[in-house]
Design a protein around this motif. Sequence first.
Motif, PDB file in Angstrom:
ATOM      1  N   ALA A  57      34.417  38.473  60.634  1.00 44.71           N
ATOM      2  CA  ALA A  57      34.466  39.352  61.813  1.00 44.71           C
ATOM      3  C   ALA A  57      33.314  40.339  61.810  1.00 44.71           C
ATOM      4  N   ALA A  58      33.004  40.898  60.647  1.00 45.02           N
ATOM      5  CA  ALA A  58      31.901  41.861  60.557  1.00 45.02           C
ATOM      6  C   ALA A  58      30.570  41.197  60.888  1.00 45.02           C
ATOM      7  N   LEU A  59      30.305  40.043  60.299  1.00 48.43           N
ATOM      8  CA  LEU A  59      29.027  39.368  60.544  1.00 48.43           C
ATOM      9  C   LEU A  59      28.920  38.863  61.976  1.00 48.43           C
ATOM     10  N   GLU A  60      30.033  38.373  62.531  1.00 46.96           N
ATOM     11  CA  GLU A  60      29.999  37.890  63.913  1.00 46.96           C
ATOM     12  C   GLU A  60      29.831  39.027  64.913  1.00 46.96           C
ATOM     13  N   ALA A  61      30.139  40.248  64.519  1.00 46.35           N
ATOM     14  CA  ALA A  61      29.980  41.400  65.413  1.00 46.35           C
ATOM     15  C   ALA A  61      28.518  41.812  65.578  1.00 46.35           C
ATOM     16  N   LEU A  62      27.662  41.385  64.663  1.00 43.83           N
ATOM     17  CA  LEU A  62      26.246  41.759  64.723  1.00 43.83           C
ATOM     18  C   LEU A  62      25.538  40.929  65.785  1.00 43.83           C
ATOM     19  N   LYS A  63      24.836  41.599  66.677  1.00 42.40           N
ATOM     20  CA  LYS A  63      24.249  40.937  67.839  1.00 42.40           C
ATOM     21  C   LYS A  63      22.819  40.448  67.628  1.00 42.40           C
ATOM     22  N   ARG A  64      22.213  40.815  66.493  1.00 43.49           N
ATOM     23  CA  ARG A  64      20.857  40.339  66.176  1.00 43.49           C
ATOM     24  C   ARG A  64      20.742  40.238  64.664  1.00 43.49           C
ATOM     25  N   PRO A  65      19.736  39.519  64.165  1.00 43.14           N
ATOM     26  CA  PRO A  65      19.589  39.386  62.713  1.00 43.14           C
ATOM     27  C   PRO A  65      19.438  40.757  62.047  1.00 43.14           C
ATOM     28  N   PRO A 117      22.057  33.971  60.325  1.00 42.59           N
ATOM     29  CA  PRO A 117      20.914  34.724  60.871  1.00 42.59           C
ATOM     30  C   PRO A 117      20.571  35.997  60.093  1.00 42.59           C
ATOM     31  N   HIS A 118      21.380  36.339  59.125  1.00 42.29           N
ATOM     32  CA  HIS A 118      21.235  37.625  58.439  1.00 42.29           C
ATOM     33  C   HIS A 118      20.754  37.466  57.002  1.00 42.29           C
ATOM     34  N   ASP A 119      20.224  38.543  56.463  1.00 44.32           N
ATOM     35  CA  ASP A 119      19.882  38.625  55.044  1.00 44.32           C
ATOM     36  C   ASP A 119      21.010  39.432  54.407  1.00 44.32           C
ATOM     37  N   VAL A 120      21.955  38.732  53.775  1.00 42.11           N
ATOM     38  CA  VAL A 120      23.178  39.368  53.291  1.00 42.11           C
ATOM     39  C   VAL A 120      23.163  39.474  51.770  1.00 42.11           C
ATOM     40  N   THR A 121      23.436  40.670  51.283  1.00 41.36           N
ATOM     41  CA  THR A 121      23.650  40.913  49.864  1.00 41.36           C
ATOM     42  C   THR A 121      25.129  41.228  49.685  1.00 41.36           C
ATOM     43  N   PHE A 122      25.786  40.470  48.810  1.00 35.67           N
ATOM     44  CA  PHE A 122      27.211  40.668  48.548  1.00 35.67           C
ATOM     45  C   PHE A 122      27.386  41.539  47.310  1.00 35.67           C
ATOM     46  N   LEU A 123      28.153  42.604  47.467  1.00 41.66           N
ATOM     47  CA  LEU A 123      28.420  43.535  46.368  1.00 41.66           C
ATOM     48  C   LEU A 123      29.920  43.687  46.188  1.00 41.66           C
TER      49      LEU A 123
END
Length: 162
Positions: A57-65, A117-123
């Motif tokens: 849900a959080a990632l899908e809420a982002l409208k651009r990379p 589409p994102h550069d995601v770092t998981f913490l």
Amino acid sequence: MKVIVYTDGASRGNPGHGGYGAVLRYISPSGKEHVLELSCGYERTTNNRMELMGVIAALEALKRPCEVELHSDSQYVVNAFNKNWIAGWQARGWKTAAKKPVKNPDLWKRLIAAKEPHDVTFLWVKGHAGHKYNERCDELATVAADKGPRIVDTGFVEGDAD
């Protein structure tokens, strides 16, 4: 654009009714903080499915990379990416190293698409340890699970508790 995300999932019984919570934080160039809170309740689901849904849900809420710093108290979610379990599961046709079917493949595939589409770092963040945003996500998830409204988790398979 850098976004800091916190997520959590909850399930009352495993399976049982559940919910997720997510808090997205962005500091604009002017220094103003923008916060978006997301949550949803589900009728019958598992804790791991709700942990995954919070991230999705959080990632899908982002409208651009975006550059995303994603904090979760779910080692299941964090380790899937940081320990590269995902690549192994995909290479084995969504089977674990023990050759058993991976649980929640519908959500893992959706998460991979949402992350693309994102550069995601998981913490990983320790749950219930007083961290302001993790605690808020827990509150959002548990209220959604307990008070609803709740929707049907169409991907939940009975007998597939995690």
